[in-house]
Design a protein around this motif. Sequence first.
Motif, mmCIF file in Angstrom:
data_model
loop_
_atom_site.group_PDB
_atom_site.id
_atom_site.type_symbol
_atom_site.label_atom_id
_atom_site.label_comp_id
_atom_site.label_asym_id
_atom_site.label_seq_id
_atom_site.Cartn_x
_atom_site.Cartn_y
_atom_site.Cartn_z
ATOM 1 N N ALA A 211 0.817 -1.214 0.000
ATOM 2 C CA ALA A 211 0.000 0.000 0.000
ATOM 3 C C ALA A 211 0.851 1.264 0.000
ATOM 4 O O ALA A 211 0.362 2.358 -0.262
ATOM 5 N N CYS A 212 2.134 1.107 0.301
ATOM 6 C CA CYS A 212 3.014 2.275 0.482
ATOM 7 C C CYS A 212 3.157 3.055 -0.821
ATOM 8 O O CYS A 212 3.340 2.480 -1.891
ATOM 9 N N ILE A 213 3.070 4.391 -0.711
ATOM 10 C CA ILE A 213 3.222 5.231 -1.898
ATOM 11 C C ILE A 213 4.526 6.039 -1.856
ATOM 12 O O ILE A 213 4.703 6.987 -2.605
ATOM 13 N N ARG A 214 5.400 5.679 -0.921
ATOM 14 C CA ARG A 214 6.711 6.339 -0.817
ATOM 15 C C ARG A 214 6.571 7.849 -0.605
ATOM 16 O O ARG A 214 7.280 8.642 -1.240
ATOM 17 N N CYS A 215 5.660 8.228 0.283
ATOM 18 C CA CYS A 215 5.504 9.659 0.562
ATOM 19 C C CYS A 215 6.489 10.107 1.627
ATOM 20 O O CYS A 215 6.738 11.287 1.802
ATOM 21 N N TYR A 216 7.016 9.131 2.395
ATOM 22 C CA TYR A 216 7.979 9.374 3.473
ATOM 23 C C TYR A 216 7.409 10.161 4.648
ATOM 24 O O TYR A 216 8.152 10.755 5.423
ATOM 25 N N ALA A 217 6.095 10.183 4.766
ATOM 26 C CA ALA A 217 5.492 10.854 5.921
ATOM 27 C C ALA A 217 5.944 10.191 7.221
ATOM 28 O O ALA A 217 6.150 10.865 8.231
ATOM 29 N N CYS A 218 6.116 8.860 7.181
ATOM 30 C CA CYS A 218 6.552 8.145 8.387
ATOM 31 C C CYS A 218 7.921 8.640 8.827
ATOM 32 O O CYS A 218 8.181 8.871 10.001
ATOM 33 N N ARG A 219 8.788 8.811 7.864
ATOM 34 C CA ARG A 219 10.145 9.276 8.173
ATOM 35 C C ARG A 219 10.110 10.710 8.700
ATOM 36 O O ARG A 219 10.765 11.043 9.682
ATOM 37 N N ILE A 251 12.063 -3.262 1.341
ATOM 38 C CA ILE A 251 13.417 -2.973 1.809
ATOM 39 C C ILE A 251 13.519 -1.555 2.360
ATOM 40 O O ILE A 251 14.179 -1.309 3.359
ATOM 41 N N TRP A 252 12.810 -0.651 1.749
ATOM 42 C CA TRP A 252 12.784 0.731 2.254
ATOM 43 C C TRP A 252 12.361 0.741 3.723
ATOM 44 O O TRP A 252 13.031 1.307 4.587
ATOM 45 N N GLN A 253 11.275 0.036 4.022
ATOM 46 C CA GLN A 253 10.775 0.091 5.400
ATOM 47 C C GLN A 253 11.627 -0.761 6.344
ATOM 48 O O GLN A 253 11.806 -0.409 7.502
ATOM 49 N N LEU A 254 12.199 -1.860 5.833
ATOM 50 C CA LEU A 254 13.057 -2.692 6.687
ATOM 51 C C LEU A 254 14.308 -1.936 7.114
ATOM 52 O O LEU A 254 14.731 -2.007 8.261
ATOM 53 N N ALA A 273 1.007 8.886 10.987
ATOM 54 C CA ALA A 273 1.195 9.823 9.878
ATOM 55 C C ALA A 273 0.929 9.181 8.524
ATOM 56 O O ALA A 273 0.695 9.880 7.542
ATOM 57 N N CYS A 274 0.967 7.860 8.448
ATOM 58 C CA CYS A 274 0.882 7.196 7.144
ATOM 59 C C CYS A 274 -0.491 7.395 6.511
ATOM 60 O O CYS A 274 -1.508 7.025 7.085
ATOM 61 N N PRO A 275 -0.527 7.988 5.322
ATOM 62 C CA PRO A 275 -1.819 8.236 4.670
ATOM 63 C C PRO A 275 -2.452 6.955 4.146
ATOM 64 O O PRO A 275 -3.634 6.934 3.824
ATOM 65 N N MET A 276 -1.659 5.891 4.040
ATOM 66 C CA MET A 276 -2.169 4.646 3.475
ATOM 67 C C MET A 276 -2.506 3.607 4.543
ATOM 68 O O MET A 276 -2.850 2.475 4.224
ATOM 69 N N GLY A 277 -2.370 3.987 5.798
ATOM 70 C CA GLY A 277 -2.700 3.067 6.883
ATOM 71 C C GLY A 277 -1.783 1.859 6.949
ATOM 72 O O GLY A 277 -2.173 0.799 7.438
ATOM 73 N N VAL A 278 -0.539 2.008 6.486
ATOM 74 C CA VAL A 278 0.408 0.893 6.572
ATOM 75 C C VAL A 278 0.774 0.679 8.041
ATOM 76 O O VAL A 278 1.045 1.629 8.761
ATOM 77 N N LYS A 279 0.765 -0.574 8.479
ATOM 78 C CA LYS A 279 1.144 -0.872 9.854
ATOM 79 C C LYS A 279 2.664 -0.833 9.948
ATOM 80 O O LYS A 279 3.346 -1.557 9.221
ATOM 81 N N LEU A 280 3.180 0.021 10.811
ATOM 82 C CA LEU A 280 4.626 0.152 10.934
ATOM 83 C C LEU A 280 5.132 -0.282 12.298
ATOM 84 O O LEU A 280 6.273 -0.706 12.443
ATOM 85 N N LEU A 281 4.266 -0.190 13.316
ATOM 86 C CA LEU A 281 4.743 -0.493 14.666
ATOM 87 C C LEU A 281 5.081 -1.971 14.849
ATOM 88 O O LEU A 281 5.896 -2.310 15.698
#
Lengths: 322, 143
Positions: A211-219, A251-254, A273-281
């Motif tokens: 689902a990631c769109i590489r917006c880098y909001a998480c970063r 790999i980006w997120q890893l 912050a993720c606009p796509m609701g990707v689970k990161l925690l």
Amino acid sequence: MSKSLTNSIREEARKILQEGKVDFVIGYGQGDNSMRTQPVFIDKVEDIDKLVWPSFGLINLANYLLRYRTTRNTPHKIGIVAKGCDSRSIVALLKENQIDRDRLFIIGVNCPGMLSRQVAREKAGEIVAASSNGDKWSFETTEGTKEISCFDLMPSNCVACRHHAPVISDVVVGDSIKEPDVEDDGYDSIREFENKPAPERYQYLMSEMSACIRCYACRQACPTCNCDECFVDITQPKWVDKGLEPTDLAIWQLIRTYHQAGRCVDCGACEEACPMGVKLLWLTRKMNLVVRERFGFEAGVDPEALPPLATYKKEDPQEFIL
Amino acid sequence: MNDDPKILAFLCNWCSYAGADLAGTSRIQYPTTLRVLRVPCSARVNPQFILKALQEGADGVLVSGCHPGDCHYLEGNYYARRKFATMLDLLEYVGLEKGRVRFSWVSAAEGGKFAEVVKEVTDGVKQVKDTSQFLKKRDWPSE
Ligand code: SF4
Ligand code: SF4
């Protein structure tokens, strides 16, 4: 929005501004709707009412200290409002010599926990309007009105939190909160995931990241994601291709997660912050667990301890090495 | 089952590379699965390299350095050990098949051990069922 915490924060901020102890105060401000919080920079006592204690406040204010890094040679003295996890990020940044303690005045807040827009969206659906009444929120959605209790709107990191009180501060507001005394150390969901078969876990990684769109909001939301040039932006050599190829996304997120080893304070700002609701925690929290079990380290708790990957012990376990 | 795996090996200049050399000059037989990349120290190997190798088509990755206490730069391998432990735990957590990413300590005097390591790593990689994990899709995004 909690009235009493808001009032105490304003009071402390007013004091330090009037006494000239700081040039401005970084705090939480109301965003453009009741479920949004934005940082505010208050440099005049007239503006003090812009400071609030938010309900949906899953941002990490330590992030905004990076504009005043030691290397930037800014002269400012900064006041900052810090809940438990923000204060841990401040410690993490101090450890890495990113900011100067003597230019900070920390208004610590005993944080009762925040609510999450992501959780609200998951449970209520597409939200059009929201209002709070006491310990419940009611959401107008495209499918009618839904009421959800505050507890059910808490994100997993706040439910598992063991550091409601700031670990570093010059003044503390809010009633002290008893740290939960329960069996679950907050990592049960991680262990549960670990027990699934490997192909299923790989599948989950790929499907979450698809689902990631590489917006880098998480970063951008994270105070310890603060390199001047991030590895995904480097083009020579190009570590990760631009675009949405599935392994590039994973790999980006890893690698982002790996770079958080011993630095992530589980504030949940990235996931929120993720606009796509990707689970990161589920990734960062695994990293936290690894660091705790392997090196006995918890990020931002002990100002003296060296970051785990910046040091070593001769007797570190090496069962994985031939 | 993969009978002819390609394994990218990062060997440190001072120990493992010399160990591989010794295995060769002593005429010890071992599988021809390695593609060797010489690095100054095991600590030079950014865990990112490992993922990049898998993405570019390596069936397995081996990182080998000096034994603890023997590092040419005194403590490089101690730092490396922490980095690799952390990364390996994360990779296994997200379902990377066991046996694809391996680490070893091989000194310049251990030609025999080097051959043993290559055998063991090769056998492990041969057992891997799905080496397409993390393999880049070259035809992306055509559907
Ligand atoms: S990685 Fe996410 S949870 Fe961890 S400190 Fe950064 S923003 Fe907070
Ligand atoms: S915030 Fe979400 S969509 Fe944006 S880069 Fe991070 S994971 Fe991807």
